[in-house]
Enzyme design. Structure first.
Site, PDB file in Angstrom:
ATOM      1  N   GLY A  45       0.758  -1.247   0.000  1.00 18.35           N
ATOM      2  CA  GLY A  45       0.000   0.000   0.000  1.00 18.35           C
ATOM      3  C   GLY A  45       0.787   1.294   0.000  1.00 18.35           C
ATOM      4  N   GLU A  99       3.502   4.282   6.477  1.00 17.65           N
ATOM      5  CA  GLU A  99       2.234   3.568   6.280  1.00 17.65           C
ATOM      6  C   GLU A  99       1.297   4.379   5.405  1.00 17.65           C
ATOM      7  OE1 GLU A  99       0.750   0.911   6.351  1.00 17.65           O
ATOM      8  OE2 GLU A  99       0.711  -0.141   8.262  1.00 17.65           O
ATOM      9  N   ASP A 100       0.585   3.693   4.530  1.00 19.47           N
ATOM     10  CA  ASP A 100      -0.437   4.362   3.729  1.00 19.47           C
ATOM     11  C   ASP A 100      -1.607   4.778   4.622  1.00 19.47           C
ATOM     12  OD1 ASP A 100      -1.052   1.725   4.265  1.00 19.47           O
ATOM     13  OD2 ASP A 100      -1.727   1.223   2.259  1.00 19.47           O
ATOM     14  N   ASP A 103      -5.603   1.785  10.449  1.00 20.36           N
ATOM     15  CA  ASP A 103      -7.019   1.595  10.784  1.00 20.36           C
ATOM     16  C   ASP A 103      -7.154   1.182  12.256  1.00 20.36           C
ATOM     17  OD1 ASP A 103      -9.659   0.877  10.960  1.00 20.36           O
ATOM     18  OD2 ASP A 103      -9.651  -0.545   9.316  1.00 20.36           O
ATOM     19  N   LYS A 131      -7.404   6.313  10.543  1.00 19.42           N
ATOM     20  CA  LYS A 131      -8.836   6.128  10.801  1.00 19.42           C
ATOM     21  C   LYS A 131      -9.140   6.253  12.296  1.00 19.42           C
ATOM     22  CE  LYS A 131     -10.024   3.241   6.833  1.00 19.42           C
ATOM     23  NZ  LYS A 131     -10.700   2.008   6.375  1.00 19.42           N
ATOM     24  N   PHE A 152     -13.952   3.321   3.827  1.00 19.03           N
ATOM     25  CA  PHE A 152     -12.973   2.568   3.049  1.00 19.03           C
ATOM     26  C   PHE A 152     -12.540   3.407   1.857  1.00 19.03           C
ATOM     27  CE2 PHE A 152     -11.436  -0.607   0.059  1.00 19.03           C
ATOM     28  CZ  PHE A 152     -10.585  -1.318   0.898  1.00 19.03           C
ATOM     29  N   VAL A 153     -11.245   3.483   1.646  1.00 15.64           N
ATOM     30  CA  VAL A 153     -10.703   4.303   0.555  1.00 15.64           C
ATOM     31  C   VAL A 153      -9.773   3.500  -0.360  1.00 15.64           C
ATOM     32  CG1 VAL A 153     -10.906   6.568   1.672  1.00 15.64           C
ATOM     33  CG2 VAL A 153      -8.909   5.155   2.155  1.00 15.64           C
ATOM     34  N   ASP A 159      -5.649  -0.274  -2.075  1.00 15.21           N
ATOM     35  CA  ASP A 159      -6.403  -1.147  -2.964  1.00 15.21           C
ATOM     36  C   ASP A 159      -7.715  -1.639  -2.389  1.00 15.21           C
ATOM     37  OD1 ASP A 159      -5.126  -2.939  -1.017  1.00 15.21           O
ATOM     38  OD2 ASP A 159      -5.898  -4.530  -2.309  1.00 15.21           O
ATOM     39  N   ARG A 165      -4.846   0.612  -6.917  1.00 14.75           N
ATOM     40  CA  ARG A 165      -3.588   1.173  -6.395  1.00 14.75           C
ATOM     41  C   ARG A 165      -3.007   2.233  -7.321  1.00 14.75           C
ATOM     42  NH1 ARG A 165      -2.008  -2.082  -2.116  1.00 14.75           N
ATOM     43  NH2 ARG A 165      -2.310  -4.312  -2.352  1.00 14.75           N
TER      44      ARG A 165
HETATM   45  P1  IMP Z   1      -4.692  -1.983  10.617  1.00 16.21           P
HETATM   46  O1  IMP Z   1      -3.773  -3.078  11.103  1.00 16.21           O
HETATM   47  O2  IMP Z   1      -6.106  -2.251  10.966  1.00 16.21           O
HETATM   48  O3  IMP Z   1      -4.251  -0.619  11.118  1.00 16.21           O
HETATM   49  O4  IMP Z   1      -4.654  -2.026   9.044  1.00 16.21           O
HETATM   50  C1  IMP Z   1      -3.757  -1.313   8.278  1.00 16.21           C
HETATM   51  C2  IMP Z   1      -3.666  -1.847   6.864  1.00 16.21           C
HETATM   52  O5  IMP Z   1      -4.962  -2.222   6.377  1.00 16.21           O
HETATM   53  C3  IMP Z   1      -3.179  -0.765   5.909  1.00 16.21           C
HETATM   54  O6  IMP Z   1      -1.789  -0.783   5.780  1.00 16.21           O
HETATM   55  C4  IMP Z   1      -3.895  -1.131   4.620  1.00 16.21           C
HETATM   56  O7  IMP Z   1      -3.138  -2.059   3.882  1.00 16.21           O
HETATM   57  C5  IMP Z   1      -5.175  -1.782   5.069  1.00 16.21           C
HETATM   58  N1  IMP Z   1      -6.319  -0.842   5.053  1.00 16.21           N
HETATM   59  C6  IMP Z   1      -6.952  -0.295   6.114  1.00 16.21           C
HETATM   60  N2  IMP Z   1      -7.930   0.521   5.749  1.00 16.21           N
HETATM   61  C7  IMP Z   1      -7.939   0.503   4.383  1.00 16.21           C
HETATM   62  C8  IMP Z   1      -8.722   1.196   3.400  1.00 16.21           C
HETATM   63  O8  IMP Z   1      -9.640   1.988   3.668  1.00 16.21           O
HETATM   64  N3  IMP Z   1      -8.411   0.926   2.093  1.00 16.21           N
HETATM   65  C9  IMP Z   1      -7.419   0.064   1.726  1.00 16.21           C
HETATM   66  N4  IMP Z   1      -6.657  -0.579   2.619  1.00 16.21           N
HETATM   67  C10 IMP Z   1      -6.908  -0.366   3.944  1.00 16.21           C
END
Ligand code: IMP
Length: 175
Positions: A45, A99-100, A103, A131, A152-153, A159, A165
């Site tokens: 990402g 990090e992109d 969440d 988020k 969700f984006v 992606d 992407r």
């Molecule tokens: P976390 O472990 O829940 O913080 O998830 C982080 C990862 O989930 C990011 O690096 C993304 O790859 C993916 N992710 C979380 N939200 C989104 C979204 O809205 N769109 C696309 N990928 C997401």
């Protein structure tokens, strides 16, 4: 715009993203003036964000792409894999995880722990998007580009089931 079964609309333009990325790079440069940070972009990402961000950095730095994945579709599976692809020489370094989007913060928390165990001198994070769950849980992220709720984006590296992407703008799910 439709990707598979989901409808998306434009949310952040490439121009807005570019300005934010430059501002984030400026802050990082100031904070790491006397250091040689190692940027650790999380694949897949963050490839586009990392590339644009690191281009703006003029102080000496290193880059090492790593991989970890906890996602399938639009919901977190909660299953975390280990960090792969990192360099053994991270011992004693000042690491900046790129990090992109953060969440739940599970991925970031896990990676930060692993890096500290590997002997990193310091571990910070720059995330283009954050988020609400990560905000509420106070997951430490030093540099944040944009804030989101739980939408969700896709686009700019992000992606939906492997698609989107390549988009220059970030699009948000409708409905
Ligand atoms: P976390 O472990 O829940 O913080 O998830 C982080 C990862 O989930 C990011 O690096 C993304 O790859 C993916 N992710 C979380 N939200 C989104 C979204 O809205 N769109 C696309 N990928 C997401």
């Amino acid at each position: 715009m439709k990707i598979k079964d989901l409808e998306f609309k434009k949310f952040l333009t490439a121009d807005r993203i570019e300005k934010k990325v430059a501002a984030l790079a400026g802050r990082i440069e100031k904070d790491y003036q006397d250091k040689t940070p190692v940027f650790l972009p999380i694949l897949n990402g963050s490839f586009m964000f990392a590339s644009d961000l690191i281009k703006e950095i003029t102080i000496p730095c290193r880059v090492s792409f790593v991989k970890i994945s906890s996602y399938s579709g639009t919901l977190s599976t909660g299953q975390l894999k280990t960090l792969i692809g990192h360099d053994e020489s991270l011992f004693g370094t000042d690491i900046i995880i790129v990090e992109d989007i953060v969440d739940t913060g599970l991925t970031l928390t896990k990676i930060s722990e692993e890096l500290k165990n590997l002997g990193a001198k310091s571990v910070e994070c720059v995330a283009l998007l954050r988020k609400a769950p990560a905000r509420e849980k106070n997951v430490p992220i030093k540099y944040v580009g944009f804030e989101l709720e739980t939408e969700f984006v896709v686009g700019y590296g992000l992606d939906y089931d492997g698609l989107g992407r390549n988009l220059r703008d970030i699009h948000i799910k409708v409905g």
